[in-house]
Design a protein around this motif. Structure first.
Motif, mmCIF file in Angstrom:
data_model
loop_
_atom_site.group_PDB
_atom_site.id
_atom_site.type_symbol
_atom_site.label_atom_id
_atom_site.label_comp_id
_atom_site.label_asym_id
_atom_site.label_seq_id
_atom_site.Cartn_x
_atom_site.Cartn_y
_atom_site.Cartn_z
ATOM 1 N N GLN A 188 17.880 -14.621 -1.900
ATOM 2 C CA GLN A 188 17.709 -13.637 -0.841
ATOM 3 C C GLN A 188 18.835 -13.780 0.191
ATOM 4 O O GLN A 188 19.109 -14.879 0.647
ATOM 5 C CB GLN A 188 16.357 -13.831 -0.155
ATOM 6 C CG GLN A 188 16.046 -12.742 0.854
ATOM 7 C CD GLN A 188 14.749 -13.020 1.586
ATOM 8 O OE1 GLN A 188 14.665 -13.939 2.389
ATOM 9 N NE2 GLN A 188 13.730 -12.222 1.307
ATOM 10 N N GLU B 3 13.717 -2.327 1.088
ATOM 11 C CA GLU B 3 12.932 -1.688 0.022
ATOM 12 C C GLU B 3 13.785 -1.383 -1.201
ATOM 13 O O GLU B 3 13.369 -1.613 -2.337
ATOM 14 C CB GLU B 3 12.287 -0.402 0.550
ATOM 15 C CG GLU B 3 11.148 -0.661 1.530
ATOM 16 C CD GLU B 3 10.554 0.619 2.105
ATOM 17 O OE1 GLU B 3 11.097 1.708 1.825
ATOM 18 O OE2 GLU B 3 9.546 0.514 2.838
ATOM 19 N N THR C 290 16.417 -2.901 -2.211
ATOM 20 C CA THR C 290 16.898 -4.109 -2.900
ATOM 21 C C THR C 290 15.755 -5.033 -3.305
ATOM 22 O O THR C 290 16.001 -6.150 -3.758
ATOM 23 C CB THR C 290 17.879 -4.896 -1.993
ATOM 24 O OG1 THR C 290 17.189 -5.325 -0.801
ATOM 25 C CG2 THR C 290 19.082 -4.057 -1.631
ATOM 26 N N GLY C 291 14.525 -4.563 -3.147
ATOM 27 C CA GLY C 291 13.377 -5.399 -3.483
ATOM 28 C C GLY C 291 13.331 -6.666 -2.648
ATOM 29 O O GLY C 291 12.894 -7.726 -3.134
ATOM 30 N N GLY C 292 13.798 -6.563 -1.405
ATOM 31 C CA GLY C 292 13.792 -7.721 -0.510
ATOM 32 C C GLY C 292 14.967 -8.665 -0.711
ATOM 33 O O GLY C 292 15.067 -9.693 -0.033
ATOM 34 N N LYS C 293 15.874 -8.296 -1.581
ATOM 35 C CA LYS C 293 17.019 -9.178 -1.868
ATOM 36 C C LYS C 293 17.972 -9.270 -0.678
ATOM 37 O O LYS C 293 18.551 -10.319 -0.407
ATOM 38 C CB LYS C 293 17.755 -8.642 -3.101
ATOM 39 C CG LYS C 293 18.740 -9.620 -3.715
ATOM 40 C CD LYS C 293 19.259 -9.076 -5.029
ATOM 41 C CE LYS C 293 20.208 -10.055 -5.687
ATOM 42 N NZ LYS C 293 20.728 -9.517 -6.970
ATOM 43 N N GLN D 175 17.936 -8.745 3.345
ATOM 44 C CA GLN D 175 17.100 -8.583 4.523
ATOM 45 C C GLN D 175 17.993 -8.504 5.764
ATOM 46 O O GLN D 175 18.782 -9.415 6.015
ATOM 47 C CB GLN D 175 16.144 -9.778 4.667
ATOM 48 C CG GLN D 175 15.135 -9.909 3.543
ATOM 49 C CD GLN D 175 13.925 -9.010 3.720
ATOM 50 O OE1 GLN D 175 13.769 -8.378 4.756
ATOM 51 N NE2 GLN D 175 13.075 -8.932 2.697
ATOM 52 N N THR E 245 23.377 -4.203 -5.081
ATOM 53 C CA THR E 245 23.000 -4.347 -3.669
ATOM 54 C C THR E 245 23.959 -3.564 -2.780
ATOM 55 O O THR E 245 23.527 -2.922 -1.808
ATOM 56 C CB THR E 245 22.973 -5.831 -3.262
ATOM 57 O OG1 THR E 245 22.117 -6.553 -4.154
ATOM 58 C CG2 THR E 245 22.454 -6.005 -1.840
#
Length: 331
Positions: free
Chosen positions: A30, A58, A60-63, A65, A254
């Motif tokens: 992350q 959202e 990046t699926g939380g990748k 932050q 990303t």
């Protein structure tokens, strides 16, 4: 110590290290970025940045932050751009005209009366964007998006019927253009950033200033000011950018998600700014401020100042700046 004991300990150490790496692997996957911003949490710019950060998380699926730090809590407004360029923060938002001293192109949107409507302001942004993008890139920054403020008007504690009435005022300046206006009308320029404005007003450090309805609202201008003259002199912009090295370190998926969120943030921010501009003026009125159009004499005086500042800007910006103005006029 025997060889077998040493070997046994080594195996345990290696096993422990492997376990530690296994436990930390998800966290290291992350990426966490800080985004310093200069304005309060409920300011439209900050609201838009929060939505941008949410979109990135959202997508990046939380990748990736991004934490937004409003109210100049991480860095003061004039420090943000350098903080991002030097990697102290990964992404940031600034009122780009704060940096006109670095390059005149950063001050193109605060030349009085060149672009006074949102439609004109957007055209000016399109005309100037390539030059601004190029300059930021040379400083290690990648442009993400730009969002406008409301049209700029004059706050005062007295009637202003002509520019001569501005003589001697303690005038809040926040960039080259507002300092120059003070010089031309005989006011005293005092450099104050938005986060410091409420204190400056409360203590009488300034008694007049030129800014948007939203900054007047954020600083509760009605507590010290009585008049707002809706001159609609210019529509400045905040620009959000990312440290180029930090961007390049992201994987392609990303990067694409970040750029897609930025592409959505720009029109959303423009729409929000335009929708809120009238609301802010209504709030000034609701708090007993006189919200007035400028008199013909005041408007004529401001237009004359605008002509002078446009001429000054083109001289400083040279052929490249003149080309941007010409491109804008043809749009």
């Amino acid at each position: 110590m025997s060889f077998s004991m040493s070997m046994s300990r080594a195996i345990r150490l290696i096993g422990g290290t492997a376990l530690a790496l296994t436990l930390t692997a998800p966290a290291s996957a992350q990426t966490k970025w800080n985004l310093p911003a200069a304005y309060p949490t409920d300011n439209p710019h900050t609201v838009n940045l929060m939505a941008f950060a949410k979109d990135v998380a959202e997508a990046t699926g939380g990748k990736l932050q991004i934490t937004v730090h409003p109210g100049a809590s991480l860095f003061k407004a004039p420090e943000i751009k350098r903080a991002v360029a030097t990697g102290q923060a990964q992404v940031g938002e600034v009122l780009i005209s704060l940096h006109e001293n670095e390059d005149p192109i950063f001050g193109i949107d605060v030349i009085p009366f060149v672009a006074t409507s949102y439609q004109q302001s957007y055209k000016l942004w399109q005309a100037s964007k390539p030059a601004i993008e190029k300059k930021l890139a040379a400083q290690g920054l990648k442009l993400l998006f730009a969002v406008p403020w409301g049209p700029q008007g004059i706050y005062a504690k007295k009637d202003l019927n002509t520019v001569e009435d501005m003589k001697g005022l303690k005038w809040r300046a926040y960039n080259v253009g507002t300092s120059r206006i003070a010089d031309l009308v005989g006011a005293q320029p005092v450099t104050i950033q938005a986060a410091e404005l409420p204190q400056a007003l409360a203590t009488g450090v300034v008694n007049a200033f030129m800014t948007s309805g939203s900054t007047g609202y954020d600083s509760k201008a009605w507590e010290t000011m009585s008049h707002f003259y809706d001159t609609q002199a210019w529509i400045p912009k905040n620009i959000t950018f990312v440290n180029k090295a930090a961007f390049d370190a992201l994987d392609k998926t990303t990067q694409d998600a970040l750029l897609k969120a930025a592409a959505a943030a720009e029109p959303r921010g423009w729409k929000l700014a335009e929708e809120k501009a009238g609301w802010y003026l209504d709030q000034l009125k609701a708090n007993k401020m006189k919200v007035l159009p400028p008199s013909d004499a005041l408007k004529a005086g401001m237009l004359k100042i605008g002509e002078q500042l446009t001429s000054d800007w083109i001289k400083k910006a040279g052929p490249d700046g003149a080309a941007v103005i010409e491109a804008y006029k043809k749009m």
